[in-house]
Design an enzyme around this catalytic site. Structure first.
Site, PDB file in Angstrom:
ATOM      1  CB  VAL A   1      -7.152  -5.435  -3.568  1.00  0.00           C
ATOM      2  CG1 VAL A   1      -7.144  -6.336  -4.945  1.00  0.00           C
ATOM      3  CG2 VAL A   1      -5.892  -5.465  -3.265  1.00  0.00           C
TER       4      VAL A   1
ATOM      5  N   GLY B   1      -9.916  -6.249  -0.296  1.00  0.00           N
ATOM      6  CA  GLY B   1      -9.463  -6.416   0.622  1.00  0.00           C
ATOM      7  C   GLY B   1      -8.391  -5.038   0.883  1.00  0.00           C
TER       8      GLY B   1
ATOM      9  CG  ASP C   1       5.292 -10.881   2.399  1.00  0.00           C
ATOM     10  OD1 ASP C   1       5.405 -11.283   3.297  1.00  0.00           O
ATOM     11  OD2 ASP C   1       4.529  -9.809   2.206  1.00  0.00           O
TER      12      ASP C   1
ATOM     13  CE  LYS D   1      -1.258  -5.457  -4.642  1.00  0.00           C
ATOM     14  NZ  LYS D   1      -0.063  -6.366  -4.531  1.00  0.00           N
TER      15      LYS D   1
ATOM     16  N   GLY E   1      -0.854  -3.050   2.905  1.00  0.00           N
ATOM     17  CA  GLY E   1       0.129  -1.832   2.951  1.00  0.00           C
ATOM     18  C   GLY E   1       0.335  -1.171   1.646  1.00  0.00           C
ATOM     19  CG  PHE E   2      -0.125  -1.603  -3.354  1.00  0.00           C
ATOM     20  CD1 PHE E   2       0.985  -1.791  -3.965  1.00  0.00           C
ATOM     21  CD2 PHE E   2      -1.293  -1.194  -3.971  1.00  0.00           C
ATOM     22  CE1 PHE E   2       1.189  -1.463  -5.488  1.00  0.00           C
ATOM     23  CE2 PHE E   2      -1.145  -0.826  -5.069  1.00  0.00           C
ATOM     24  CZ  PHE E   2       0.080  -1.015  -6.000  1.00  0.00           C
ATOM     25  N   GLY E   3      -2.431  -0.468  -0.425  1.00  0.00           N
ATOM     26  CA  GLY E   3      -3.616   0.039  -0.423  1.00  0.00           C
ATOM     27  C   GLY E   3      -4.895  -1.030  -0.891  1.00  0.00           C
TER      28      GLY E   3
END
Length: 776
Positions: free
Chosen positions: A473, A466, A584, A487, A469-471
């Site tokens: 995975v 997937g 979150d 991640k 916003g982090f990047g």
């Protein structure tokens, strides 16, 4: 059997006016032990020895010999044991020549009044003054201070630091020769005390230092039904001692001529000794099997490996199973600059040889670290005792030798490493968290880029799980077969870099069954990656919001998920090292393991608190629409009760199988919270349940879950329960308070910020994480 010449005369004691001749014996009051002259069975000589053996059993097992190295020979005539008027035992021959005496005892130099020698029920031959016969504290001499090859219950094994008496044992030279053999076993007081088994002067086995529960390497030493044990270490004595639980049991520790210490118990049915423990017990018990910085694991093949971050000193020899060269650090130490060093924690090990160590029994582990870090010659540190959370400081000042893997019975040791090997991440924290000048150093396993690239097949698109916003995975598999989730920070994402820092800060020290486990990170050149345990069942939203997949989550599984999330969140709020507010919490951040157990993930937005801090304000509102509490969205105010609100939304989603945001109903424009509140007031909660669980649900549990969910989403934070109360409510049948009106129940959209905001509101759909900048 022993060769015993008997005149059928048994004495209770002997005094200075009596003697014990060959053929006569002393017998304990309970007739367990007997003292007299004997010749070892099978011996071709006719040497005679004065010894103590078991009388109750037919084997006549010898437990102590007085003159082991000076036997009475054929030419010396019959032996006689006498007691002098000064309380000294002497063994003489027919010409009155002394073959052995007890005069080497410091206490025997004292003048005694009418001394008496007696064989006690314990098997201990003692000399006392006649007036002290009932007082064990005023012994002039005792055989327990001079062990043979056997340790009996109640015998101190160690050293008296005042008198200098050193109680160690020697093996027989052979089965028919009781003189000192090749092997000895005793206490070594260089550095922190530990017991060594030697062959000549060569170390063969090391028990390891005492840790308050057991010896570090004594895996067989644990509470049992046969004996109790303790270790004494004070200014006067250092010794180990054991006692039998049942006095009718016959048990002993014997050091055989092959260099093995055996724990034996007499089997009355078979009329023989049964072995119930050996030391050394396996190949990894032999001293220094894998040499410096090598660790031995009897379950591996080959048994030796280098500790993590270490490599073989001589790789070719190591590959050929020649481990004599040991291991060295992959990255050499540079101790001229203290900041270039740190410590890596190794768990579940037998602590290394402590002969070149220093210790302080009152220091804390943190104080221990500081002392070691400030001394370039200090290679490692550990707690002395593991009881009550650990105490004391033990430092090593040489290569670490004789380490083995002991899994859950082992201890933690912190070994000095170059910072580049530690994953000591220097993170400058945002103003939202602390002052700009603050720097935090964290211990976290560091993976190199090549390892992660190989694990993910060079980040193959087919391995992509997937993206957020982090990047992206990715799924990966390490060389040893462990599955991981990687991640990978997007190189163009400033938000992702902040999340990376924050996630490391928050989760690196957390350990709970309902939190996803961070295995380490990769920081190499411009790469930033977090490596997590891989959970095969993806996230919860994959199941509950899909008609087909939701069939796999029956009510027991959903109720277990609700309870698991509650326990994990309670740990974050109350029981973790720092109080963590997730900020979150949503269905997409609840991962499921093989057994559908939930694990809270994605701590990029989390905030940690210390001390009594419970709440805060921020100008940077982050989270996901549909899960954020009213006070957080409207005013940037967040607390543990913000997470409680998100948990309440999750409960309603789990029960209904519907999303809060985007929920629609033909009869009204309410969101899921409003719909649940409406049904609750109308007494129609059955209509809220996902149809796929109606065949499996427990009506009481399900109704109670909705009730708790509505308590959690109440508009006022003060009205919401804390998570510890939620956990209790889920696990009991007590009455619940009536919920008040929930926040954001009427379907209104979140208010947009006004034109004074520095940036416009950023929104998205489909449960993506959003950032809203509140007015300044």
């Amino acid at each position: 059997m022993l060769t015993i010449t008997s005149d059928a005369v048994e004495l209770d004691t002997i005094t200075s006016t009596q003697s014990l001749s060959d053929g006569q014996t002393m017998v304990t009051p309970d007739r367990t032990f007997e003292l007299g002259f004997f010749t070892p069975s099978g011996s071709t000589s006719r040497n005679r020895y004065l010894g103590i053996w078991y009388k109750k059993i037919s084997h006549g097992t010898v437990v102590w010999v007085a003159n082991r190295d000076t036997p009475l020979t054929d030419t010396s005539g019959g032996g006689v044991l006498k007691l002098t008027d000064r309380g000294i035992l002497v063994l003489v021959n027919s010409t009155n020549t002394i073959f052995w005496s007890s005069s080497n005892s410091s206490s025997s130099n004292n003048n005694a009044v009418n001394p008496v020698a007696q064989l006690l029920d314990s098997g201990n031959l003692v000399v006392k003054g006649a007036n002290d016969a009932a007082n064990d504290e005023n012994l002039l001499w005792q055989s327990f201070d001079y062990p043979f090859d056997t340790l009996l219950p109640g015998m101190k094994f160690g050293k008296n630091l005042v008198t200098g008496i050193d109680r160690h044992i020697w093996s027989w030279k052979s089965s028919d020769d009781p003189s000192k053999g090749d092997y000895s076993f005793g206490l070594d007081l260089h550095g922190f005390p530990q017991f060594f088994l030697l062959k000549g002067l060569v170390e063969r086995y090391r028990v390891g230092p005492w840790n308050g529960l057991r010896f570090s390497g004594g895996v067989g030493l644990k509470p049992n039904s046969i004996f109790t044990y303790h270790f004494v270490f004070d200014q006067q004595e250092v010794y180990y001692e054991y006692e039998l639980v049942n006095s009718s049991v016959l048990s002993r520790r014997v050091f055989n001529q092959n260099g093995i210490v055996q724990r034996l118990i007499w089997n009355y049915k078979t009329q023989d000794w049964t072995v119930y423990g050996n030391n050394p017990s396996d190949d990894c018990d032999f001293y220094g099997r894998c040499q410096a910085y090598g660790s031995c694991n009897i379950g591996n093949f080959p048994v030796c490996r280098c500790l993590d971050k270490f490599v073989p000193r001589y790789p070719k020899d190591w590959d050929a199973a020649d481990w004599s060269g040991g291991c060295v650090r992959r990255t050499p130490l540079n101790c001229h600059n203290g900041s270039s060093n740190g410590f890596l924690k190794y768990s579940g090990v037998k602590l290394p040889d402590t002969r070149y160590s220093w210790f302080n029994r009152s220091m804390s582990l943190k104080e221990c670290e500081v002392v070691c870090l400030n001394n370039c010659t200090c290679m490692a540190y550990a707690n002395i005792e593991v009881t009550a959370g650990g105490s004391g400081c033990l430092l090593w000042f040489d290569d670490l030798i004789d380490i083995r893997d002991l899994s859950e019975k082992g201890q933690d040791i912190y070994i000095r490493m170059a910072s580049s090997e530690l994953g000591l991440i220097r993170l400058s924290q945002d103003r939202d968290y602390a002052s700009e000048n603050e720097r935090t150093y964290l211990e976290l396993p560091l993976f190199d880029f090549e390892t992660i690239a190989n694990a993910t097949n060079n980040f193959l698109i087919d391995n992509k799980l997937g993206e957020g916003g982090f990047g992206p995975v990715y799924k990966g598999v390490l060389g040893e077969g462990q599955e991981i989730a990687v991640k990978r920070l997007s190189k163009i994402s400033r938000q992702g870099l902040d999340e990376f820092k924050n996630e490391v800060l928050c989760i690196s020290k957390l350990q709970h069954r309902n939190l996803v486990k961070l295995l380490g990170c990769c920081i190499q050149d411009d790469e930033r990656m977090l490596i997590y345990e891989y959970l095969p069942n993806k996230s919860m939203d994959y199941f509950i919001f899909d008609k087909k997949h939701s069939m796999l989550l029956d009510w027991p599984k959903r109720y277990n998920i609700i309870n698991g999330i509650a326990r994990g969140l309670n740990y974050l709020h109350q029981d973790s090292r720092l109080r963590i507010i997730h900020r979150d919490l949503k269905a997409g951040n609840i991962l499921l393991d093989n057994n559908m157990n939930p694990k809270i993930s994605d701590f990029g937005m989390a905030r940690s608190f210390g001390g009594d801090e419970m709440e805060a304000n921020t100008n940077r509102v982050v989270g996901t629409h549909g899960y954020m509490s009213p006070e957080y969205v409207m005013n940037g105010f967040f607390s543990v009760k913000s997470d409680v609100y998100s948990f309440g939304v999750l409960v309603l989603e789990i029960v209904s199988g519907s999303k809060n945001r985007g929920f629609s109903h033909p009869d009204h424009n309410l969101n899921l919270i409003g719909h649940a509140w409406k049904l609750y007031k109308e007494g129609k909660l059955l209509e809220l349940f996902d149809a796929s669980i109606l065949h499996s649900f427990d009506l009481t549990e399900a109704y109670r879950s909705i009730h708790i969910g509505l308590l959690c989403v109440q508009e006022s934070p003060e009205d919401r329960p804390n998570m510890s109360s939620v956990v209790l409510m889920l696990g009991s049948e007590s009455a619940l308070p009536q919920p008040k009106e929930p926040g954001f129940y009427n379907g209104r959209r979140f208010p947009r910020v006004d034109s004074s905001s520095s940036k416009p509101e950023s929104c998205s759909v489909n449960q993506l994480t959003v950032t809203i900048l509140a007015p300044r």
